[in-house]
Motif scaffolding. Structure first.
Motif, PDB file in Angstrom:
ATOM      1  N   VAL A 238     -24.874  28.587 -44.503  1.00 40.09           N
ATOM      2  CA  VAL A 238     -24.599  28.026 -43.181  1.00 40.09           C
ATOM      3  C   VAL A 238     -24.350  26.535 -43.331  1.00 40.09           C
ATOM      4  N   VAL A 239     -23.248  26.034 -42.761  1.00 39.53           N
ATOM      5  CA  VAL A 239     -22.918  24.606 -42.791  1.00 39.53           C
ATOM      6  C   VAL A 239     -23.565  23.961 -41.569  1.00 39.53           C
ATOM      7  N   ARG A 240     -24.297  22.863 -41.772  1.00 33.88           N
ATOM      8  CA  ARG A 240     -25.077  22.275 -40.691  1.00 33.88           C
ATOM      9  C   ARG A 240     -24.762  20.789 -40.510  1.00 33.88           C
ATOM     10  N   GLY A 241     -24.819  20.343 -39.249  1.00 32.67           N
ATOM     11  CA  GLY A 241     -24.667  18.928 -38.939  1.00 32.67           C
ATOM     12  C   GLY A 241     -23.229  18.537 -38.642  1.00 32.67           C
ATOM     13  N   VAL A 242     -23.083  17.499 -37.823  1.00 35.80           N
ATOM     14  CA  VAL A 242     -21.753  17.071 -37.377  1.00 35.80           C
ATOM     15  C   VAL A 242     -20.863  16.687 -38.547  1.00 35.80           C
ATOM     16  N   ASP A 243     -21.391  15.908 -39.484  1.00 32.27           N
ATOM     17  CA  ASP A 243     -20.559  15.425 -40.590  1.00 32.27           C
ATOM     18  C   ASP A 243     -20.032  16.575 -41.432  1.00 32.27           C
ATOM     19  N   HIS A 244     -20.936  17.482 -41.842  1.00 37.11           N
ATOM     20  CA  HIS A 244     -20.522  18.581 -42.706  1.00 37.11           C
ATOM     21  C   HIS A 244     -19.630  19.582 -41.976  1.00 37.11           C
ATOM     22  N   VAL A 245     -19.963  19.904 -40.739  1.00 33.65           N
ATOM     23  CA  VAL A 245     -19.176  20.895 -40.003  1.00 33.65           C
ATOM     24  C   VAL A 245     -17.795  20.352 -39.662  1.00 33.65           C
ATOM     25  N   SER A 246     -17.711  19.078 -39.271  1.00 35.85           N
ATOM     26  CA  SER A 246     -16.400  18.506 -38.920  1.00 35.85           C
ATOM     27  C   SER A 246     -15.478  18.491 -40.128  1.00 35.85           C
ATOM     28  N   ARG A 247     -16.015  18.151 -41.289  1.00 38.82           N
ATOM     29  CA  ARG A 247     -15.188  18.148 -42.496  1.00 38.82           C
ATOM     30  C   ARG A 247     -14.833  19.572 -42.924  1.00 38.82           C
ATOM     31  N   PHE A 248     -15.775  20.480 -42.755  1.00 34.73           N
ATOM     32  CA  PHE A 248     -15.515  21.880 -43.076  1.00 34.73           C
ATOM     33  C   PHE A 248     -14.387  22.429 -42.210  1.00 34.73           C
ATOM     34  N   LEU A 249     -14.455  22.182 -40.899  1.00 35.28           N
ATOM     35  CA  LEU A 249     -13.428  22.685 -39.990  1.00 35.28           C
ATOM     36  C   LEU A 249     -12.078  22.012 -40.257  1.00 35.28           C
ATOM     37  N   ALA A 250     -12.095  20.702 -40.482  1.00 32.92           N
ATOM     38  CA  ALA A 250     -10.833  19.976 -40.692  1.00 32.92           C
ATOM     39  C   ALA A 250     -10.132  20.416 -41.965  1.00 32.92           C
ATOM     40  N   SER A 251     -10.894  20.939 -42.927  1.00 32.14           N
ATOM     41  CA  SER A 251     -10.283  21.360 -44.194  1.00 32.14           C
ATOM     42  C   SER A 251      -9.682  22.765 -44.118  1.00 32.14           C
ATOM     43  N   LEU A 252     -10.042  23.523 -43.082  1.00 34.33           N
ATOM     44  CA  LEU A 252      -9.610  24.917 -43.025  1.00 34.33           C
ATOM     45  C   LEU A 252      -8.093  25.103 -42.976  1.00 34.33           C
ATOM     46  N   PRO A 253      -7.342  24.323 -42.151  1.00 37.24           N
ATOM     47  CA  PRO A 253      -5.893  24.570 -42.083  1.00 37.24           C
ATOM     48  C   PRO A 253      -5.185  24.463 -43.424  1.00 37.24           C
ATOM     49  N   THR A 254      -5.674  23.589 -44.319  1.00 37.35           N
ATOM     50  CA  THR A 254      -5.017  23.418 -45.617  1.00 37.35           C
ATOM     51  C   THR A 254      -5.277  24.590 -46.558  1.00 37.35           C
ATOM     52  N   ARG A 255      -6.272  25.433 -46.204  1.00 36.29           N
ATOM     53  CA  ARG A 255      -6.610  26.551 -47.072  1.00 36.29           C
ATOM     54  C   ARG A 255      -5.789  27.803 -46.768  1.00 36.29           C
ATOM     55  N   TYR A 256      -5.010  27.762 -45.710  1.00 38.48           N
ATOM     56  CA  TYR A 256      -4.312  28.960 -45.287  1.00 38.48           C
ATOM     57  C   TYR A 256      -2.817  28.843 -45.546  1.00 38.48           C
ATOM     58  N   ALA A 257      -2.146  29.998 -45.530  1.00 39.97           N
ATOM     59  CA  ALA A 257      -0.736  30.084 -45.889  1.00 39.97           C
ATOM     60  C   ALA A 257       0.153  29.500 -44.800  1.00 39.97           C
ATOM     61  N   PRO A 258       1.403  29.126 -45.161  1.00 42.01           N
ATOM     62  CA  PRO A 258       2.330  28.572 -44.163  1.00 42.01           C
ATOM     63  C   PRO A 258       2.631  29.529 -43.025  1.00 42.01           C
ATOM     64  N   ASP A 259       2.461  30.841 -43.256  1.00 43.32           N
ATOM     65  CA  ASP A 259       2.769  31.805 -42.194  1.00 43.32           C
ATOM     66  C   ASP A 259       1.568  32.091 -41.290  1.00 43.32           C
ATOM     67  N   LEU A 260       0.549  31.239 -41.347  1.00 45.45           N
ATOM     68  CA  LEU A 260      -0.643  31.439 -40.529  1.00 45.45           C
ATOM     69  C   LEU A 260      -0.280  31.463 -39.047  1.00 45.45           C
ATOM     70  N   THR A 261      -0.747  32.502 -38.349  1.00 41.90           N
ATOM     71  CA  THR A 261      -0.569  32.593 -36.902  1.00 41.90           C
ATOM     72  C   THR A 261      -1.940  32.696 -36.248  1.00 41.90           C
ATOM     73  N   ILE A 262      -2.092  32.030 -35.125  1.00 38.29           N
ATOM     74  CA  ILE A 262      -3.366  32.026 -34.418  1.00 38.29           C
ATOM     75  C   ILE A 262      -3.132  32.484 -32.987  1.00 38.29           C
ATOM     76  N   GLU A 263      -3.858  33.513 -32.587  1.00 35.42           N
ATOM     77  CA  GLU A 263      -3.714  34.083 -31.251  1.00 35.42           C
ATOM     78  C   GLU A 263      -5.013  33.898 -30.476  1.00 35.42           C
ATOM     79  N   PRO A 264      -4.947  33.358 -29.265  1.00 31.63           N
ATOM     80  CA  PRO A 264      -6.162  33.280 -28.441  1.00 31.63           C
ATOM     81  C   PRO A 264      -6.626  34.684 -28.061  1.00 31.63           C
ATOM     82  N   VAL A 265      -7.908  34.945 -28.231  1.00 27.07           N
ATOM     83  CA  VAL A 265      -8.486  36.247 -27.902  1.00 27.07           C
ATOM     84  C   VAL A 265      -9.860  36.027 -27.274  1.00 27.07           C
TER      85      VAL A 265
END
Length: 339
Positions: A238-265
């Protein structure tokens, strides 16, 4: 009375109670597949009891609730070892449904076709992911006692009947569960409009890699929980705290393929995302379901499910499995005994 008529009436009652029974079983197991299995296993027992003209015909919901709860309890007990050996954090199987169109009419009486069982289940506060995460920390007996009594308001004599124990023992299980739930203090469902604003701001910050912008949307004690099941790449702690979680979330888009699609559900009734991609590397997830919990207008938890075992095939929403809405068929002679 003609046996065929009796069996038909039993099937009608069972089908009418199916959405409620699925909601009971899902609260107890945190798995839609296991909930369906528990409900399906209750059908032959119900059909036999109904054909015999026993009491369940007069009080079907109470009888069926006990039958389904016993099936769910058996599952919880058998799943304890598997969960203890699970790789990384364990999250409930998410119930993903289409996000409603703005101002769109709801289903049901007077508003088009009746909603399917999954749409009915996700409306309840007690199936929110934040709440189920807490229930997953309880023992099987504590969970059954708490859900049946505190959530569904069943009397303790019926809870004890399901657990196979004395009424005093059932009360103890519920009391211990109640105390643990109170200590965990799971966030209640935030207003949909409030969640939409926060999620939109988060999406905008992630799109530009704005770590500070992400951090501003997070609660001080925020956590990010990822469930890849050891099958696909995911944070194993589990990632905890503002600093670690914000960096974790901000790094996610770079880990995915160019064809990434996101649908609101909707994920268990809360706004979230269903992301899909063509994996670039082995063990990269083909899809991810994400949802959030809010406290005082900020994100207090991010739940990220990518385990293929907990998601339907990519390209379709993880709705009810095949056969979930089929009318049950009457059992033959020699069916399982009445619980």
């Amino acid at each position: 009375m003609d046996r065929t008529l009796v069996e038909g009436a039993a099937a009608d009652v069972f089908e009418r109670e199916r959405p409620y029974l699925l909601s009971v079983a899902y609260r107890l197991t945190s798995s839609w597949a296991d909930a369906e299995d528990a409900v399906a296993r209750a059908w032959p027992r119900w059909a036999v009891a109904a054909s015999d003209g026993a009491d369940p015909v007069r009080v079907p919901r109470a009888w069926l609730t006990r039958a389904v709860s016993r099936q769910a309890l058996d599952h919880l007990r058998s799943a304890q070892v598997r969960r203890e050996q699970y790789v990384g954090p364990w999250l409930p199987e998410p119930l993903v449904t289409a996000a409603p169109a703005a101002g769109g009419p709801g289903g049901g009486p007077g508003g088009g076709p009746a909603p399917d069982p999954l749409d009915v289940v996700v409306r309840d506060e007690s199936v929110r992911l934040a709440f189920l995460v807490v229930l997953d920390t309880l023992t099987p007996e504590q969970r059954v006692a708490f859900v049946l009594h505190d959530v569904l308001d069943l009397p303790f004599r019926e809870v004890a009947d399901v657990l196979g124990c004395e009424e005093a023992t059932a009360r103890q299980h519920a009391s211990r569960a109640r105390r643990r739930v109170a200590e965990a203090d799971p966030e209640p469902r935030a207003p949909a409009g409030e969640v939409a604003v926060v999620v939109e701001r988060l999406a905008a910050a992630l799109a530009t890699g704005d770590v500070e912008g992400v951090a501003m949307l997070l609660a001080p004690d925020v956590v990010a929980v990822s469930d890849g099941g050891g099958i696909v790449a995911a944070a194993r702690r589990v990632v905890r705290g503002v600093d670690h979680v914000s960096r974790f979330l901000a790094s996610l888009p770079t880990r995915y393929a160019p064809d990434l699609t996101i649908e609101p559900v909707l994920v268990n009734g809360d706004l979230g995302w269903h992301a899909r991609q063509t994996p670039r590397l082995p063990h990269h997830p083909e899809q991810v379901v994400v949802t959030f919990a809010l406290r005082e207008g900020r994100i207090s938890a991010v739940y990220n499910v990518s385990s293929p075992e907990k998601l339907a095939p990519a390209g379709s929403l993880p709705r009810t499995r095949a056969g979930a809405g089929e009318r049950p068929s009457a059992p033959g002679a020699g069916s399982a005994t009445v619980p």
